[in-house]
Write a protein that holds these residues in place. Structure first.
Motif, PDB file in Angstrom:
ATOM      1  N   THR A 121       7.128  -4.641  -0.102  1.00  0.00           N
ATOM      2  CA  THR A 121       5.590  -4.167  -0.767  1.00  0.00           C
ATOM      3  C   THR A 121       6.034  -4.186  -1.714  1.00  0.00           C
ATOM      4  O   THR A 121       7.610  -3.325  -1.743  1.00  0.00           O
ATOM      5  N   ARG A 122       5.575  -4.395  -3.067  1.00  0.00           N
ATOM      6  CA  ARG A 122       6.194  -3.850  -3.943  1.00  0.00           C
ATOM      7  C   ARG A 122       4.663  -3.508  -5.062  1.00  0.00           C
ATOM      8  O   ARG A 122       4.120  -4.196  -5.138  1.00  0.00           O
ATOM      9  N   LEU A 123       4.538  -2.491  -5.102  1.00  0.00           N
ATOM     10  CA  LEU A 123       3.549  -1.669  -6.106  1.00  0.00           C
ATOM     11  C   LEU A 123       3.971  -1.349  -7.490  1.00  0.00           C
ATOM     12  O   LEU A 123       5.007  -0.902  -7.499  1.00  0.00           O
ATOM     13  N   LEU A 124       2.911  -1.944  -8.353  1.00  0.00           N
ATOM     14  CA  LEU A 124       2.842  -1.006  -9.825  1.00  0.00           C
ATOM     15  C   LEU A 124       2.313  -0.014  -9.721  1.00  0.00           C
ATOM     16  O   LEU A 124       0.543   0.299  -9.619  1.00  0.00           O
ATOM     17  N   VAL A 125       2.586   1.672 -10.378  1.00  0.00           N
ATOM     18  CA  VAL A 125       2.155   2.599 -10.347  1.00  0.00           C
ATOM     19  C   VAL A 125       1.598   2.450 -12.222  1.00  0.00           C
ATOM     20  O   VAL A 125       3.048   3.067 -12.435  1.00  0.00           O
ATOM     21  N   VAL A 126       0.677   2.515 -12.199  1.00  0.00           N
ATOM     22  CA  VAL A 126       0.239   3.655 -13.672  1.00  0.00           C
ATOM     23  C   VAL A 126      -0.145   4.707 -13.893  1.00  0.00           C
ATOM     24  O   VAL A 126      -1.087   5.029 -12.912  1.00  0.00           O
ATOM     25  N   ARG A 127       0.622   5.453 -13.951  1.00  0.00           N
ATOM     26  CA  ARG A 127       0.429   6.899 -14.121  1.00  0.00           C
ATOM     27  C   ARG A 127      -0.710   6.981 -15.276  1.00  0.00           C
ATOM     28  O   ARG A 127       0.177   7.096 -16.111  1.00  0.00           O
ATOM     29  N   TRP A 128      -2.000   7.806 -14.340  1.00  0.00           N
ATOM     30  CA  TRP A 128      -3.017   8.228 -16.113  1.00  0.00           C
ATOM     31  C   TRP A 128      -2.459   9.365 -16.728  1.00  0.00           C
ATOM     32  O   TRP A 128      -2.719   9.506 -18.098  1.00  0.00           O
TER      33      TRP A 128
END
Length: 159
Positions: A121-128
């Protein structure tokens, strides 16, 4: 030039004033240099952005890779928007039971999340927290991102 001379005179330079005026003309016709972007532009969330905007957004994101059947805490107390790029996630409750599933291309906004991966699994994490400063400086970019996120969250799950 006259403003530079007046400034020098007011600073006590009446006997020796030097000013240099430079005119620089651009070369070529490309107003936007090629920007390397590591965001998945094929996802609807990012499909409406120009390359320079994607480069700015990319600085607020990170990509995480997990092996099959990994149990992990994603976001770890930081507000984040998660996008599944490859694979899938099973959402886990505190006892390890399954609460739901997030498939490839789906989004989820959470503070802390325990998940188990299905396949690599590959996730994109956008940190607010990282994104907030950029968005404060670029309100048009903030509007486009909010609109894209709302559209993506409103789509029914695939399959």
């Amino acid at each position: 030039v006259h403003r530079l001379i007046a400034l020098a005179n007011t600073a006590g330079g009446a006997d020796n004033i030097t000013s240099v005026v430079v005119s620089v003309k651009g070369v070529g016709t490309d107003t936007h240099p090629e920007v390397e972007v590591d965001l998945p532009v094929e996802l609807p969330l990012f499909g409406h952005f120009a390359r320079p905007e994607l480069a700015d957004l990319g600085r607020a994101c990170e990509q995480l890779r997990y092996p099959d059947k990994a149990n992990v805490a994603v976001a770890d107390g930081q507000d984040a928007l998660l996008v599944v790029l490859e694979g899938a996630l099973r959402l886990l409750d505190d006892g390890g039971g399954e609460r739901g599933r997030i498939a490839e291309g789906q989004l989820l906004s959470r503070t802390t999340l325990r998940v188990a991966t299905e396949g690599a699994t590959r996730l994109l994490v956008v940190r607010w927290s990282r994104l907030s400063e950029l968005l404060a400086l670029r309100p048009r970019l903030a509007q486009k991102l909010l609109w894209s996120a709302l559209q993506a969250l409103a789509r029914p799950p695939a399959g």
